[in-house]
Scaffold this motif. Structure first.
Motif, PDB file in Angstrom:
ATOM      1  N   PRO A  19       0.803  -1.222   0.000  1.00 50.52           N
ATOM      2  CA  PRO A  19       0.000   0.000   0.000  1.00 50.52           C
ATOM      3  C   PRO A  19       0.833   1.269   0.000  1.00 50.52           C
ATOM      4  N   ILE A  20       2.002   1.198   0.635  1.00 51.02           N
ATOM      5  CA  ILE A  20       2.746   2.449   0.724  1.00 51.02           C
ATOM      6  C   ILE A  20       3.268   2.887  -0.647  1.00 51.02           C
ATOM      7  N   VAL A  21       3.506   1.920  -1.512  1.00 53.39           N
ATOM      8  CA  VAL A  21       3.988   2.283  -2.846  1.00 53.39           C
ATOM      9  C   VAL A  21       2.904   3.033  -3.604  1.00 53.39           C
ATOM     10  N   VAL A  22       1.649   2.627  -3.406  1.00 58.92           N
ATOM     11  CA  VAL A  22       0.553   3.319  -4.081  1.00 58.92           C
ATOM     12  C   VAL A  22       0.500   4.768  -3.617  1.00 58.92           C
ATOM     13  N   ILE A  23       0.669   4.949  -2.309  1.00 64.42           N
ATOM     14  CA  ILE A  23       0.642   6.314  -1.786  1.00 64.42           C
ATOM     15  C   ILE A  23       1.783   7.130  -2.377  1.00 64.42           C
ATOM     16  N   ILE A  24       2.950   6.520  -2.435  1.00 66.01           N
ATOM     17  CA  ILE A  24       4.107   7.280  -2.919  1.00 66.01           C
ATOM     18  C   ILE A  24       3.937   7.649  -4.372  1.00 66.01           C
ATOM     19  N   VAL A  25       3.470   6.694  -5.169  1.00 63.09           N
ATOM     20  CA  VAL A  25       3.344   6.996  -6.591  1.00 63.09           C
ATOM     21  C   VAL A  25       2.253   8.035  -6.814  1.00 63.09           C
ATOM     22  N   ALA A  26       1.155   7.916  -6.069  1.00 59.59           N
ATOM     23  CA  ALA A  26       0.102   8.912  -6.229  1.00 59.59           C
ATOM     24  C   ALA A  26       0.582  10.287  -5.816  1.00 59.59           C
ATOM     25  N   GLY A  27       1.335  10.342  -4.693  1.00 59.84           N
ATOM     26  CA  GLY A  27       1.864  11.629  -4.257  1.00 59.84           C
ATOM     27  C   GLY A  27       2.807  12.228  -5.281  1.00 59.84           C
ATOM     28  N   THR A  28       3.653  11.382  -5.869  1.00 54.93           N
ATOM     29  CA  THR A  28       4.575  11.872  -6.883  1.00 54.93           C
ATOM     30  C   THR A  28       3.826  12.413  -8.085  1.00 54.93           C
ATOM     31  N   GLY A  29       2.815  11.668  -8.516  1.00 54.12           N
ATOM     32  CA  GLY A  29       2.068  12.124  -9.671  1.00 54.12           C
ATOM     33  C   GLY A  29       1.384  13.453  -9.423  1.00 54.12           C
ATOM     34  N   LEU A  30       0.766  13.581  -8.250  1.00 49.60           N
ATOM     35  CA  LEU A  30       0.103  14.839  -7.939  1.00 49.60           C
ATOM     36  C   LEU A  30       1.095  15.982  -7.878  1.00 49.60           C
ATOM     37  N   ALA A  31       2.251  15.703  -7.288  1.00 50.00           N
ATOM     38  CA  ALA A  31       3.245  16.766  -7.166  1.00 50.00           C
ATOM     39  C   ALA A  31       3.714  17.211  -8.540  1.00 50.00           C
ATOM     40  N   SER A  32       3.813  16.275  -9.489  1.00 47.72           N
ATOM     41  CA  SER A  32       4.297  16.686 -10.802  1.00 47.72           C
ATOM     42  C   SER A  32       3.273  17.522 -11.541  1.00 47.72           C
ATOM     43  N   PHE A  33       1.993  17.430 -11.138  1.00 51.53           N
ATOM     44  CA  PHE A  33       1.009  18.290 -11.782  1.00 51.53           C
ATOM     45  C   PHE A  33       1.095  19.721 -11.285  1.00 51.53           C
ATOM     46  N   SER A  34       1.839  19.941 -10.209  1.00 54.91           N
ATOM     47  CA  SER A  34       1.866  21.296  -9.681  1.00 54.91           C
ATOM     48  C   SER A  34       2.841  22.182 -10.428  1.00 54.91           C
ATOM     49  N   ILE A  35       3.633  21.608 -11.322  1.00 57.57           N
ATOM     50  CA  ILE A  35       4.589  22.422 -12.064  1.00 57.57           C
ATOM     51  C   ILE A  35       3.842  23.110 -13.191  1.00 57.57           C
ATOM     52  N   PRO A  36       3.920  24.442 -13.267  1.00 55.49           N
ATOM     53  CA  PRO A  36       3.073  25.138 -14.236  1.00 55.49           C
ATOM     54  C   PRO A  36       3.447  24.882 -15.696  1.00 55.49           C
ATOM     55  N   GLU A  37       4.703  24.646 -15.969  1.00 52.49           N
ATOM     56  CA  GLU A  37       5.117  24.535 -17.360  1.00 52.49           C
ATOM     57  C   GLU A  37       5.112  23.067 -17.767  1.00 52.49           C
ATOM     58  N   TYR A  38       4.434  22.763 -18.867  1.00 48.43           N
ATOM     59  CA  TYR A  38       4.235  21.375 -19.258  1.00 48.43           C
ATOM     60  C   TYR A  38       5.533  20.683 -19.611  1.00 48.43           C
ATOM     61  N   ARG A  39       6.439  21.387 -20.288  1.00 48.35           N
ATOM     62  CA  ARG A  39       7.668  20.721 -20.714  1.00 48.35           C
ATOM     63  C   ARG A  39       8.561  20.413 -19.526  1.00 48.35           C
ATOM     64  N   MET A  40       8.581  21.322 -18.582  1.00 51.79           N
ATOM     65  CA  MET A  40       9.382  21.065 -17.387  1.00 51.79           C
ATOM     66  C   MET A  40       8.810  19.866 -16.649  1.00 51.79           C
ATOM     67  N   ALA A  41       7.492  19.774 -16.563  1.00 52.95           N
ATOM     68  CA  ALA A  41       6.888  18.630 -15.871  1.00 52.95           C
ATOM     69  C   ALA A  41       7.245  17.334 -16.587  1.00 52.95           C
ATOM     70  N   SER A  42       7.280  17.368 -17.923  1.00 52.47           N
ATOM     71  CA  SER A  42       7.628  16.147 -18.653  1.00 52.47           C
ATOM     72  C   SER A  42       9.056  15.727 -18.368  1.00 52.47           C
ATOM     73  N   VAL A  43       9.960  16.702 -18.309  1.00 57.66           N
ATOM     74  CA  VAL A  43      11.357  16.348 -18.028  1.00 57.66           C
ATOM     75  C   VAL A  43      11.472  15.764 -16.625  1.00 57.66           C
ATOM     76  N   VAL A  44      10.729  16.347 -15.695  1.00 58.69           N
ATOM     77  CA  VAL A  44      10.783  15.860 -14.314  1.00 58.69           C
ATOM     78  C   VAL A  44      10.339  14.409 -14.249  1.00 58.69           C
ATOM     79  N   ARG A  45       9.323  14.077 -15.042  1.00 58.62           N
ATOM     80  CA  ARG A  45       8.867  12.694 -15.049  1.00 58.62           C
ATOM     81  C   ARG A  45       9.960  11.738 -15.493  1.00 58.62           C
ATOM     82  N   ILE A  46      10.771  12.192 -16.428  1.00 57.89           N
ATOM     83  CA  ILE A  46      11.800  11.289 -16.956  1.00 57.89           C
ATOM     84  C   ILE A  46      12.977  11.199 -16.009  1.00 57.89           C
ATOM     85  N   ILE A  47      13.325  12.340 -15.393  1.00 57.69           N
ATOM     86  CA  ILE A  47      14.468  12.335 -14.479  1.00 57.69           C
ATOM     87  C   ILE A  47      14.203  11.424 -13.299  1.00 57.69           C
ATOM     88  N   ARG A  48      12.957  11.290 -12.940  1.00 63.51           N
ATOM     89  CA  ARG A  48      12.577  10.439 -11.823  1.00 63.51           C
ATOM     90  C   ARG A  48      13.117   9.023 -11.998  1.00 63.51           C
TER      91      ARG A  48
END
Lengths: 414, 604, 367
Positions: free
Chosen positions: B502-531
């Motif tokens: 269960p904790i992995v689900v929480i972590i992944v959901a938290g990560t996903g939500l946090a990445s939506f907070s970045i205003p610029e779409y391209r920066m958010a995409s890069v962040v997803r890959i760097i992860r």
């Protein structure tokens, strides 16, 4: 494509991939040791008892499944040292044992009397141990203590250990003693190391000590001596006092409270004081240490003179006799009673430590500013001067609060 | 009589056993292009006269023939005196055309494979023929050639060429065809000032230009304008009639804001520039148009405020855009990848926005905006790393609220990058950092899970990314519900099936939500890959790996430049910041432009 | 190549100086000093910091007369041969610092963070990261350190404040420790470990003005000395000087003592991130400066081809001593000799300039 960067990249990747997993342990490949108990065994060996956590019972997903299992399990074995014990433990349990979650190390009285030097070295050198692990001495067999300890409210004994030491200053009948202060007092120029004192209560409910009651109606107890009939058998009362790394004596619960007041650790505690105007009844007071005691050590003469001034705060909890102690005149009487009782307790504690030759309160700490170099401090040999020290003690108590009652009206008499 | 089943069976078996070559035409195979396949077999390139030359000569002879017939009738009918002047003019035109037909000129002109840079010819037929070759008429059906004649002495033949669908037909009819065809003029035509005269006195259209070469005509017609070509004049008149259908101004799709203007750019360049001009009403605002591309010339506009922006910056932008050599550039994203400083580094080096108020604000700070026709996203250069965490309405709210949100965004970016890695490194290498109860709860819930922790995280991360991609592609109203349903079901079912804990689900959901907070779409995409990259390092080296990865990323940032301005200014090379870097100051203190832009006028 | 005038500002200068002097905080130096000096340990960084600032100010005074950096001034004042010898000496200081950093930080990674890691892999990890950063350039290193500075400072301050329940003030007394005479020798030793601050002078041509160098020196060296001193204060208060003398990594021990509640304890893992970054950046800065001096000496136009070669040499040479205790014995001697480069040599230059001045004045009859 150029072959040099590619070759370099491949070599580097292969180094990292073939070097192994670098000590990564899955959470289910590790067994967590929650506490370690050490008994003496013949031929210079130790009987080591480990308490290991059983994580499945704490998973919380399936309530029926989790309550069926116990939350921890015990392993006892005999080995010449702690590290060899780890080796042998590996043959019993399937996972890698890790000491990083250990909360307390419990030592039996025999080992403590012989000296803890064998243990202390590994406690500070090995990276998995740390200074915040608690230390305790047990009167009796450590293995039995581990087997019979079954805290009712906490799910894990590690929780019990942490919480009990965290809240020690609510009564100060015992002190939170960890490896850090033990080691610090052991190596530096003054101070006697101490540990907590634990033991299993026989649950017979009788008087197990023959201490005479004084103005404080509470008994002088060590661990295993509390008169009770139920509850978890393990109890923690009093302090074990060391000289160097050898155990030399015990302090009872009231002496421990006195020591705690002198150290400034005491927060609050209940006292049952003989009523000064009616000696058969007792007044209940909640005392509270306001500021740290002022301690002044005068080493100008041959015999050091230590002046201690303590100011306590009190709250009236119960007055069975109904005497109006809230009024200023009576209040002073009660205050003096409290001050005298505490002063007596402190004096008796200090004299017993002087007899043992151990400076548990670490008065040597207060003489440090009076020297200019460390050589002078070491040449002064505080430890040899401590048994002759003269104490001048002043205790002031102020009963500030009287609870919700302003005064007591007498019970209706026919 | 139909064959019955046995005979059919017999025939099918026979066809299997007995090979017959296949009938019918073979399937189409897209093979290598061989250019010599389409040429006629008997082409002799060394001939002095090619087919076009001969055709041109033929057409000229036809014209000469009609002219002589006309002179004949006039002479015979005795109207010489009235017609003399016009005949003489026409003869002069024919002479001029003949001079253009000398073999050397012909050979020289037609030996070019593409007649682009050729000057227009004075013969209307030649021009029509060349344009037919350029536009591959009559195959290319949307190109319309409308012949008409202008009254005068003599009647002047002309034609208009335009692309149906790109011109505004009403505008074409009213301002081009109507005045010219009904134009009553008694002056003589056929002289070289004809075009000037027509432009100045006859055409009421608001944008009229000269066109001298076929290239000009081509560009004009391709942009939706109309070219008018007259007989005897070697110039064309280009009238602005473009009226392509486009989307009306809409709310911004990707940059929502609660307060602040709600208009966004559309696909038409003129509309976009108009929007920006309506916000920045200064005469200093310069919009330079640069043509990009070789086969299809896209209009690209550079916007800047002359008195603020650094001239070397503008020159550099212009120089880089002009250096782009490609056939088709459909997107500003493509364009910016061709001209930015570090195309191989995935971090964005320009700010892409579809809001005119953001563009206007940045232009006022001294930056340059790049627009491309056909794309509603505008790129602003140069930018620093911290600009990607500013949103559009940061200045319309009070500083306390805005600063809280900005810190939240930066925290969100950090969490989105590092949370899975930190969880993995602590759970593998540094278990002592967790409180005992939490650790035992995690260990307990992982007892029944078969996979190692890093594989759990990887699986859940990949499925989260799949859900995200699927949510974009699914049409209409199903999109958001698929996301929710997918996440819930996948997460819950995976936990019950003991695939993940269960904790992995929480972590992944938290990560996903946090990445939506970045205003610029391209920066958010890069962040997803760097992860994922950090995850790999965390699994091998623990927190040491995470620290090393963060260090490498920081070194990369401090090394990057965005159009000559260091990426981490104003912190890394320290410069006067103007109190709008991470936190935003009160409006009263915003009196300086960012120093790193090296603008001409540093005070706002 | 790099001999042209650049435009590094005060922030990069602060970054470079900080990274040169902060690395020793994370290693064993507090233990050695506590053993010899006792409770006076907190004065030692202040004294060595003052010496460093004096050295930088002396050298920057020379810039009023001469332009250029440390090596060009040496050549002008003392002649070409001496200049070459001195540049070899400084190159030795920086490269040896780089080698020691790699070895010490790798060993400590094994000790603290990843006990089962193979030593080779740790070396390669540090050396490769440092080499990759050297490719990025000295300016980048300065900027990265400046960017990281708030986090490093913040985490060290949290580290110092968090064990407050265990701090006892009187352990700082008797204040003279083992006597004031021990102060001089140990300050020299500590200053030797921080000899890298002379980097401000080696890259003097790349800074904007002489004032930038002075500002950077004051802020960075002063700040680091105060921080170092605070660390000594806290650690002696926490453990007493006898116990500190026993430790390998005193700052780590402070981190291990944090026990604020049931939830916030055993958090030295987070402190690892700070310390790994500092180690890699320190190695990179030392490596770059050493290579820069080498290429100046040999007249090479660029340092890039040297980087892989020197990295491999670094990895091999760092393995020279078989264990860490012998290693520490060797490097403490070398650090003592670094003191010459840090303070004595600038004083020599200063005196040489004064002598040359006087000679000039005596020759010039018009004045």
């Amino acid at each position: 494509m150029q072959w040099r960067p590619i070759t370099l990249l491949l070599l580097i990747t292969s180094i990292f991939l073939t070097a192994g997993c670098n000590g990564a342990f899955e959470t289910d490949d590790v067994a967590y040791i929650l506490s370690v108990g050490i008994d003496a065994a013949p031929n210079n060996q130790f009987t080591i008892t480990y308490r290991l956590a059983v994580p499945v019972s704490l998973a919380g997903l399936d309530p029926s499944q989790s309550q069926a299992k116990k939350s921890s399990t015990l392993v006892t074995l005999t080995a010449p040292s702690l590290s060899e014990g780890r080796n042998l433990l590996k043959s019993i349990i399937s996972r890698e044992p890790k000491i990083s979650q250990t909360k307390i190390i419990v030592v039996s009285e025999d080992i403590a009397r012989n000296g803890l030097d064998a243990l202390l070295g590994s406690l500070t050198r090995y990276r998995e141990y740390r200074g915040t692990i608690f230390l305790a001495v047990v009167r009796g067999s450590v293995r039995e203590v581990f087997e019979k300890n079954a805290p009712d409210i906490d799910s894990l004994t590690s929780r019990w250990v942490e919480t009990i030491f965290q809240s020690s200053n609510e009564s100060s009948y015992y002190l939170p003693a960890d490896v850090h202060q033990f080691y610090k007092r052991l190596k530096n120029e003054s101070g006697a190391p101490y540990t907590a004192l634990m033991g299993l209560n026989p649950l017979v409910g009788e008087n197990l000590t023959n201490s005479e009651p004084d103005k404080d109606k509470g008994k002088e107890l060590l661990a295993t001596q509390m008169p009770r009939q139920s509850g978890n058998r393990l109890e923690i009362l009093g302090t074990a006092v060391f000289k160097g790394d050898k155990l030399v004596g015990f302090l009872t619960n009231k002496e421990t409270r006195a020591m705690s007041i002198l150290l400034g650790n005491f927060n609050r505690g209940f006292m049952t004081i003989e009523d000064p105007l009616e000696p058969t009844k007792a007044v209940n007071i909640n005392i509270h240490l306001d500021t740290k005691p002022k301690i002044n050590v005068d080493i100008s003469r041959d015999i050091p003179i230590i002046t201690i001034s303590i100011s306590l705060d009190g709250e009236l909890i119960g007055i069975p006799t109904g005497i109006n102690y809230e009024a200023p005149a009576f209040k002073t009487v009660l205050e003096n009673q409290v001050s005298n009782t505490i002063a007596e307790q402190i004096t008796s504690m200090l004299s017993s430590t002087q007899q043992l030759g151990t400076d548990v309160v670490n008065f040597g700490y207060y003489i440090r500013p009076q020297f200019t170099t460390l050589q002078e401090l070491e040449n002064y040999h505080w430890d040899s001067k401590y048994p002759q020290t003269i104490f001048k003690l002043e205790v002031h108590t102020k009963l500030r609060q009287s609870g919700l009652m302003r005064k007591t009206m007498p019970i209706r008499k026919d | 009589m139909d064959d019955n089943i046995i005979i059919r069976l017999y025939h099918s078996v026979k066809s299997i056993l007995d090979y017959q070559p296949p009938t019918g035409s073979p399937n189409f195979v897209l093979d290598e292009y061989r250019p010599h396949d389409n040429q006629p077999a008997n082409s002799m390139p060394n001939n002095k006269f090619t087919l076009e030359d001969l055709n041109a000569l033929l057409r000229y002879s036809n014209r000469l023939q009609t002219f002589t017939a006309k002179v004949n009738t006039i002479l015979r009918s005795g109207l010489w005196k009235q017609e003399a002047r016009s005949i003489k003019l026409e003869f002069a035109a024919l002479e001029q055309q003949f001079s253009q037909l000398t073999p050397i000129l012909l050979y020289y002109d037609h030996s070019k494979t593409v007649p682009k840079l050729q000057r227009l010819s004075t013969s209307i037929d030649e021009n029509k023929q060349t344009l037919a070759t350029i536009y591959r008429l009559p195959r290319n059906q949307a190109i319309v050639i409308r012949d008409f004649s202008i009254s005068g002495m003599p009647r002047l033949k002309a034609f208009a060429i335009f692309i149906d669908g790109m011109v505004d037909t009403k505008l074409l009819n009213n301002s081009v065809l109507h005045p010219l065809m009904l134009f009553n003029c008694t002056r003589e035509l056929y002289n070289s000032h004809l075009t000037e005269h027509i432009i100045k006195e006859c055409l009421p259209s608001n944008q009229v230009e000269h066109g001298l070469t076929f290239d000009d005509v081509e560009n004009a017609v391709n942009s939706g304008n109309t070219a008018i070509i007259f007989d005897g004049i070697d110039e064309a008149i280009i009238v602005g009639t473009s009226g392509v259908e486009h989307r009306s101004i809409d709310r911004p799709q990707t940059e929502q804001s609660v307060q602040g203007s709600q208009s966004s750019f559309t696909e038409n360049l003129l509309v976009n520039t108009g929007l920006v001009r309506s916000m920045l009403r200064t005469s200093d605002l310069i919009i330079e148009t640069v043509k990009v591309g070789s086969r299809s010339q896209m209009n690209c506009a550079i916007m800047y405020i002359e008195s603020i922006a650094n001239t070397s910056l503008v020159d550099e932008v212009r120089h880089r855009i002009q250096g782009v050599k490609t056939d088709f550039l459909g997107d500003t994203g493509e364009l910016i990848q061709c001209i930015e400083d570090h195309p191989s580094i995935p971090f964005p080096q320009s700010l892409s926005t579809e809001r005119p108020d953001r563009v206007a604000a940045n232009l006022a700070e001294g930056r340059v905006a790049i627009l491309l026709d056909g794309n509603p996203f505008v790129h602003i250069v140069p930018v620093s790393f911290f600009t990607f965490f500013h949103s559009a309405e940061d200045f319309s709210l009070k500083p306390v609220i805005v600063n809280f949100m900005r810190i939240l965004r930066l925290l969100g970016a950090f969490i989105a990058t590092t949370l899975p890695s930190i969880y993995i490194s602590i759970s593998y290498f540094h278990q002592e950092a967790l409180p005992t109860e939490l650790l035992l709860a995690i260990a307990g819930s992982r007892e029944n899970v078969a996979f190692p922790a890093w594989l759990e995280i990887l699986l859940m991360e990949l499925s989260f990314e799949l859900i995200r991609e699927a949510g974009i592609r699914v049409p209409g109203f199903l999109g958001s519900s698929i996301g929710i349903v997918g996440a819930l079901i996948l997460g819950q079912a995976a936990v019950y099936a003991h695939i993940v804990s269960p904790i992995v689900v929480i972590i992944v959901a938290g990560t996903g939500l946090a990445s939506f907070s970045i205003p610029e779409y391209r920066m958010a995409s890069v962040v997803r890959i760097i992860r994922f990259f950090m995850l790999a390092l965390a699994v091998t080296f623990g927190l040491v790996g995470v620290a090393v990865a963060l260090l490498w990323i920081t070194v990369l940032f401090c090394r990057m430049k965005s159009f000559g301005m260091p990426y981490m200014s104003p912190i890394a090379p320290k410069s006067i910041a103007g109190y709008d870097v991470v936190l935003r100051g009160p409006i009263a203190e915003q009196s300086n432009r960012p120093d790193a832009l090296n603008v001409k006028d540093p005070f706002k | 190549m790099k001999y042209q005038v650049g435009k590094m500002g005060a922030s990069e200068g602060i970054g470079l100086t900080v990274i040169m002097s902060i690395a020793t905080i994370f290693l064993s130096s507090p233990a050695f000093i506590a053993e010899r000096v006792g409770t006076l340990a907190w004065v030692v960084p202040l004294v060595s910091g003052t010496m460093s600032i004096i050295a930088i100010f002396l050298l920057s005074h020379l810039f009023k007369r001469f332009s250029g950096d440390l090596l060009t001034i040496t050549e002008q004042l003392l002649g070409n041969t001496v200049g070459k010898i001195i540049s070899i000496y400084y190159m030795f200081i920086f490269l040896s610092s780089a080698f020691f950093s790699v070895r010490e930080f790798s060993e400590n990674t094994l000790l603290i963070a990843l006990p089962d890691l193979s030593l080779n892999v740790a070396f390669i990890c540090y050396a490769l990261s440092a080499a990759a950063i050297v490719y990025a350039g000295i300016e980048t290193i300065g900027r990265v350190v400046y960017l990281y500075l708030p986090f490093i400072m913040g985490s060290i301050l949290i580290l110092l404040l968090a064990p407050y329940p265990f701090l006892e003030f009187n352990y700082l007394f008797p204040w003279q420790g083992y006597g004031l005479n021990t102060l001089a020798e140990n300050s020299i030793g500590l200053a030797g470990t921080q000899a890298g601050v002379i980097i401000l002078m080696v890259f003097a041509q790349s800074f904007q003005t002489a004032q930038t160098i002075r500002t950077a020196a004051i802020f960075a060296i002063g700040g680091m000395s105060i921080l170092h001193s605070l660390i000594f204060v806290v650690i002696v208060m926490l453990f007493g000087s006898k116990v500190v003398a026993e430790m390998s990594l005193p700052l780590l021990e402070i981190a291990r003592m944090i026990h604020l509640s049931r939830f916030f304890q055993r958090v030295e893992a987070i402190y690892i991130m700070v310390w790994v970054s500092v180690g890699i950046l320190n190695t990179a800065a030392n490596l770059f400066t050493g290579l820069f001096l080498l290429s100046r000496l040999a007249g090479l136009p660029t340092i890039r081809p040297l980087i892989p070669a020197i990295t491999f040499i670094m990895i091999e040479l760092s393995f020279l001593t078989p264990d860490i205790t012998a290693f520490v014995a060797v490097i403490s001697k070398i650090y003592l000799s670094n003191f010459f480069g840090m303070l004595i040599f600038p004083i020599i230059l200063f005196i040489a300039e004064i002598i040359k001045d006087r000679r000039k004045k005596s020759c010039n009859g018009v004045q």
